[in-house]
Design an enzyme around this catalytic site. Structure first.
Site, PDB file in Angstrom:
ATOM      1  N   SER A 124       0.894  -1.414   0.071  1.00  0.00           N
ATOM      2  CA  SER A 124      -0.017   0.142  -0.048  1.00  0.00           C
ATOM      3  C   SER A 124       0.958   1.420  -0.132  1.00  0.00           C
ATOM      4  O   SER A 124       1.917   1.397   0.468  1.00  0.00           O
ATOM      5  CB  SER A 124      -0.839  -0.079   1.382  1.00  0.00           C
ATOM      6  OG  SER A 124      -1.305   1.212   1.542  1.00  0.00           O
ATOM      7  N   TYR A 149      -2.084  -1.486  10.851  1.00  0.00           N
ATOM      8  CA  TYR A 149      -2.091  -1.709   9.544  1.00  0.00           C
ATOM      9  C   TYR A 149      -0.904  -1.499   8.542  1.00  0.00           C
ATOM     10  O   TYR A 149      -0.424  -2.357   7.807  1.00  0.00           O
ATOM     11  CB  TYR A 149      -3.458  -1.078   9.063  1.00  0.00           C
ATOM     12  CG  TYR A 149      -3.500  -1.363   7.513  1.00  0.00           C
ATOM     13  CD1 TYR A 149      -4.051  -2.400   6.839  1.00  0.00           C
ATOM     14  CD2 TYR A 149      -3.292   0.011   6.535  1.00  0.00           C
ATOM     15  CE1 TYR A 149      -3.646  -2.548   5.305  1.00  0.00           C
ATOM     16  CE2 TYR A 149      -3.317  -0.102   5.296  1.00  0.00           C
ATOM     17  CZ  TYR A 149      -3.710  -1.249   4.595  1.00  0.00           C
ATOM     18  OH  TYR A 149      -3.638  -1.490   3.098  1.00  0.00           O
ATOM     19  N   LYS A 153       2.030  -3.909   6.510  1.00  0.00           N
ATOM     20  CA  LYS A 153       2.503  -3.769   5.050  1.00  0.00           C
ATOM     21  C   LYS A 153       4.021  -3.707   4.768  1.00  0.00           C
ATOM     22  O   LYS A 153       4.746  -4.144   4.113  1.00  0.00           O
ATOM     23  CB  LYS A 153       2.008  -2.829   4.432  1.00  0.00           C
ATOM     24  CG  LYS A 153       0.196  -2.870   4.336  1.00  0.00           C
ATOM     25  CD  LYS A 153      -0.044  -4.123   3.359  1.00  0.00           C
ATOM     26  CE  LYS A 153      -1.606  -4.413   3.499  1.00  0.00           C
ATOM     27  NZ  LYS A 153      -1.896  -5.672   2.885  1.00  0.00           N
TER      28      LYS A 153
END
Ligand code: UDP
Length: 336
Positions: A124, A149, A153
């Site tokens: 992302s 989150y 990644k």
């Protein structure tokens, strides 16, 4: 190619499944429906007219995962099984580290055991943290991600780099998504966030459908053309096609660790999106301006040159397509 899609019933996984099947690939999907439903699998079959194997299971379940590799000669894996809600990740960090990081480790280790070494990872733009410049190139500094989150990644990106350093027979492609929106034009599959959506487009469509009352625009005092936050929204079908190109690259060229931004290269503000949505759907969006959302950045958009040059990929759909296709799915749901 036979490609395993973990989390293949989810929003991006299901759209990618369609594009892979359309290009003549075979797929195997595993999903535990923790953030998806079997409806998506029926839709994939209906849209493509093709069938595939499906396993209802948690991708972290090593025993079951080994069975999938025993029963299928998997050539490559695309991992869509990550949790993705930023707000939820702040409240439940362990769930995110366990599902996203431990899950990826189980998956990669199982792949290694079965000598399957082609891997595409859903990363992302969040890995860039507060962008050092826009448009963002793949060489821009990463880090400074503001939530669990985003950190999962980035951690997985580091893990993949270490794996490749230790064994260059892996072929790895890291795709850094910008802001995926829209749905398949059939209106048969779409994004179904649990609870109240965090992201802008899912929120807008629910205001349009009457499910939510009013959109809060988080700040209009950013240093952008109209003061509201600017992002690079990309149609999920374009994004899905980027995965097909990544798989093709790993199949034909292989031998490398590649990183690509998947974005349009165009930044739109929150007000641009609201206006475009109203124009393309005829639906009025009730909104108010509120405080900035903590952790938000002013602007973030991609330099997508590298993906164009090396993957031969560009985003083809425009903002009108994104708004219309986001709305079609929700409108269909309303009528069901
Ligand atoms: N945004 C907003 N209201 C919302 C959700 C998002 O004004 O209910 C804004 C947010 O501040 C940002 C943009 O819309 O400028 C995109 O936010 P989103 O959460 O979709 O993506 P991200 O911030 O992760 O790029």
């Amino acid at each position: 190619m036979k490609i395993l899609l973990t989390g293949g019933a989810g929003y991006i996984g299901s759209h990618t499944a369609i594009e892979l099947l359309k290009q003549g690939n075979e797929i195997v999907i595993i999903d535990d429906f923790s953030n998806s439903s079997s409806k998506a699998l029926d839709a994939i079959k209906k849209i493509t007219g093709k069938d595939f194997k499906f396993y209802e299971m948690d991708y972290k379940d090593r025993e079951k995962l080994e069975k999938v590799f025993e029963e299928n000669k998997i050539d490559a894996v695309i991992n869509f099984a990550g949790f993705k809600a930023v707000g939820e990740s702040v409240k439940k960090p362990l769930n995110y580290y366990i599902n996203n990081v431990s899950g990826a480790l189980v998956l990669l280790d199982t792949m290694k055991k079965y000598n399957c070494k082609k891997f595409v990872f859903s990363s992302s733009a969040t890995v860039y943290g507060n962008p050092e410049k826009v448009p963002l190139t793949e060489e821009c500094r990463v880090g400074g991600t503001s939530n669990p989150y985003g950190r999962t990644k980035l951690m997985i990106e580091y893990i993949l780099k270490d794996i490749y350093t230790s064994d260059d027979s892996w072929d790895i492609c890291i795709l850094r998504y910008f802001n995926p929106v829209g749905n398949h034009e059939s209106g048969l599959i779409g994004e179904e966030p649990r609870g109240i959506p965090n992201n802008l487009m899912p929120y807008i469509v629910r205001v349009a459908s009457g499910k939510l009352e009013q959109l809060s625009i988080f700040g209009n005092d950013y240093n952008t053309h109209d003061g509201t936050g600017v992002r690079d929204y990309i149609h999920v079908v374009d994004l899905a096609k980027g995965h097909v190109k990544a798989i093709e690259k790993l199949e034909k060229e292989g031998k490398g660790l590649y990183i690509y931004n998947l974005g349009t290269g165009i930044g739109y503000s929150v007000l641009d999106i609201v206006n475009a949505f109203e124009k393309s759907t005829g639906q009025k969006i009730n909104y108010k301006i509120t405080e900035r959302r903590p952790g938000d950045i002013a602007e973030c958009y991609a330099d997508s040159k590298k993906a164009k040059e090396e993957l031969n990929w560009i985003a083809e759909k425009n903002l009108e397509d994104m708004c219309r296709d986001s709305w079609t799915y929700i409108k269909n749901q309303k009528q069901e």
